[in-house]
Design an enzyme around this catalytic site. Sequence first.
Site, short mmCIF file in Angstrom:
data_model
loop_
_atom_site.label_atom_id
_atom_site.label_comp_id
_atom_site.label_asym_id
_atom_site.label_seq_id
_atom_site.Cartn_x
_atom_site.Cartn_y
_atom_site.Cartn_z
N GLU A 1 0.80 -1.23 0.00
CA GLU A 1 0.00 0.00 0.00
C GLU A 1 0.83 1.28 0.00
OE1 GLU A 1 -2.37 0.68 3.45
OE2 GLU A 1 -0.98 -0.34 4.80
N ALA A 24 4.27 -6.42 -14.06
CA ALA A 24 5.55 -6.16 -13.41
C ALA A 24 5.59 -6.68 -11.99
CB ALA A 24 5.83 -4.65 -13.41
N LYS A 39 11.80 -10.52 -6.79
CA LYS A 39 12.96 -10.45 -7.68
C LYS A 39 14.31 -10.62 -6.99
CE LYS A 39 13.74 -5.47 -7.34
NZ LYS A 39 13.98 -4.22 -8.08
N ILE A 82 7.21 -8.59 -17.73
CA ILE A 82 8.55 -8.10 -17.42
C ILE A 82 9.39 -9.29 -16.99
CG2 ILE A 82 9.91 -6.47 -16.06
CD1 ILE A 82 7.72 -5.21 -17.85
N SER A 83 10.43 -9.60 -17.77
CA SER A 83 11.30 -10.72 -17.44
C SER A 83 12.71 -10.21 -17.13
CB SER A 83 11.32 -11.74 -18.58
OG SER A 83 11.99 -12.92 -18.17
N LYS A 95 18.23 -13.13 -15.81
CA LYS A 95 18.46 -14.26 -14.91
C LYS A 95 17.62 -15.48 -15.27
CE LYS A 95 19.90 -11.38 -11.02
NZ LYS A 95 20.01 -10.15 -11.83
#
Length: 624
Positions: A332, A379, A383, A421-422, A425
């Site tokens: 949030e 997205a 990660k 979105i890649s 890696k």
Amino acid sequence: MDSVKKMNKEKKQVWIRRIFLILLDIICIGVAGMAALLLRFDFHFTQIDERYLNNFLYYLPIHIVLCLIIFTLFHMYNSLWEFASINEMVRIIIACFVAELEHFVGMNIMFFSMSPYVMPRSFWLLEVVTLIVLVGGIRFLYRVIRRMSRSYKVDRENRVLLVGAGEAGNAILREMKSSEYLNGKVVCVIDDDRTKVNKYMQGVKIVGAREDISWAVEKYAITDIFIAIPSLPRKELKAIVDLCSDTTCRIKALPGMYQIINDEVSVRKLRNVSIEDLLGRDEIEVENDRIAEYVTDKVVMVTGGGGSIGSELCRQIADFKPSKLVIVEIYENNAYDIQQELKVTHPELNLVTLIASVRNTNRMDYIFSTYKPEIVFHAAAHKHVPLMEDSPSEAIKNNVYGTLKLSKMCDAYGVKRMVLISTDKAVNPTNVMGASKRMCEMIVQAYNARSKTEFVAVRFGNVLGSNGSVIPLFEKQIAAGGPVTVTHKDIVRYFMTIPEAVMLVLMAGSMAKGGEIFVLDMGEPVKIDDMARNLIRLSGYVPDRDIEIVYTGLRPGEKLYEELLMDEEGTQSTENELIHIGHPIDFDEEAFLKELEDSYDVIIRENADIRQFVKKMVNTYNPS
């Protein structure tokens, strides 16, 4: 109260200087007349006609008063003589000629004769020349004294090497020489034009070309380097910065060519050389018209819209005036920040900000049925490699099954295009996070083959300045006095800026026909050790002396080199020379999707052997 006292003190100093200058001018006016008479009579005072001497002395008080009035009208008592230039000299000459005309007319009127023989004919020319020399000399002597005193001060402080002997360098040098408020002195200049070497620019010697930077720094005890070549491509700028980084100097550079065009070159425009300058390539350019074709007047959804990439996506998408922008974010605070920012920057935007997880099927179903997005940028993802190595099931649940559920929604509700979105890696992954993103790419490929929705992926390397990236970590460590931690001396990564990454994502969406993996030509990989050392230098410190660098060893799942393509993929060029398409690798899509569905209940129970599951799904996964 202190500011009032300071103001009164400054006013008092101004009046003291002004009165002192008036007294000097009075002396100059008298001396100029007597000197003219002496010159006329070959410095033999006894040969001066008594009539000439009496006429001169009798009229002198009137001449002094009128001269001072004329000098005042020509603003000779309120100019900043420390900045005196050719314009002030011209003003002095004109003022002295007007004063001489007054002297000639006044004496002839006083002695009831318009004949020049009130004084010798040559007297008038000799007097005006002497007056110009004396009055101008005093003022420019003041400038010289101020500059010498300032030079003495800065000789013990900042000594600047200026790179670039062109228009921008000349403007910077002029300002450095004239301003007493700039803490530095240009002591030598570097320029790649060998014809300029050993010549002087505003009295400062051009000592060599860029390969002579280290030598010049040592010889002239340089503390600061200013790069004043705004037209320099980023690749060339990196080469110069690399040479400068071999020194212990602080480095600044002019931002760009527009400074020359807009006549805005000045020392205050100099900026610290940023880590982006060390990437060695110019930022990617995209066709805004092409992006606008598929974004303008569309309902666009961004998942993970509060993150580093997601928030920048929202900013750039807002510029293209979608009919509605729907931000989906689980955190949030991030959602609130981007919401408030867009309300200020794009008050006309039809903005919807929702707290939701892509893993929540019912919540996603409600959002898609209510807002009916036409374009989806995905997205939202975990990660961080080390964190996901410790919590691998979360990487699979959030990244893989979140993407699977979102893909189902896009298919069910007829979304025109979904862009994933890649990351680099995902190529031959050695960690769970990378393998999870490879599975996301496979989901996109599988759904593209069985849906009217166009599914594509965008693959790029590390993003400078994103949350949790290495640069903010280094900056915090430097601010704390070190040490700066690097996992391995030889580790290298591809880097890009956040705006670049987002431009690529938007451009990929415009090029998409479905099933592609778009890959950016990211230039040469960067050694993390070199980046850490450059960042320390750019912060004004010396690596291993002021700030220690500690090598901590590769973390679980981390590898020395990242790749952008797997050997089997190959590349296909696009109309944008920096964007390529990796050929999809064939796999049994039905078996892959069925295995995902069948394994879901096991995965969420937390006791599954996640790495074995990942290895089964991604045959290129090799845990380190």
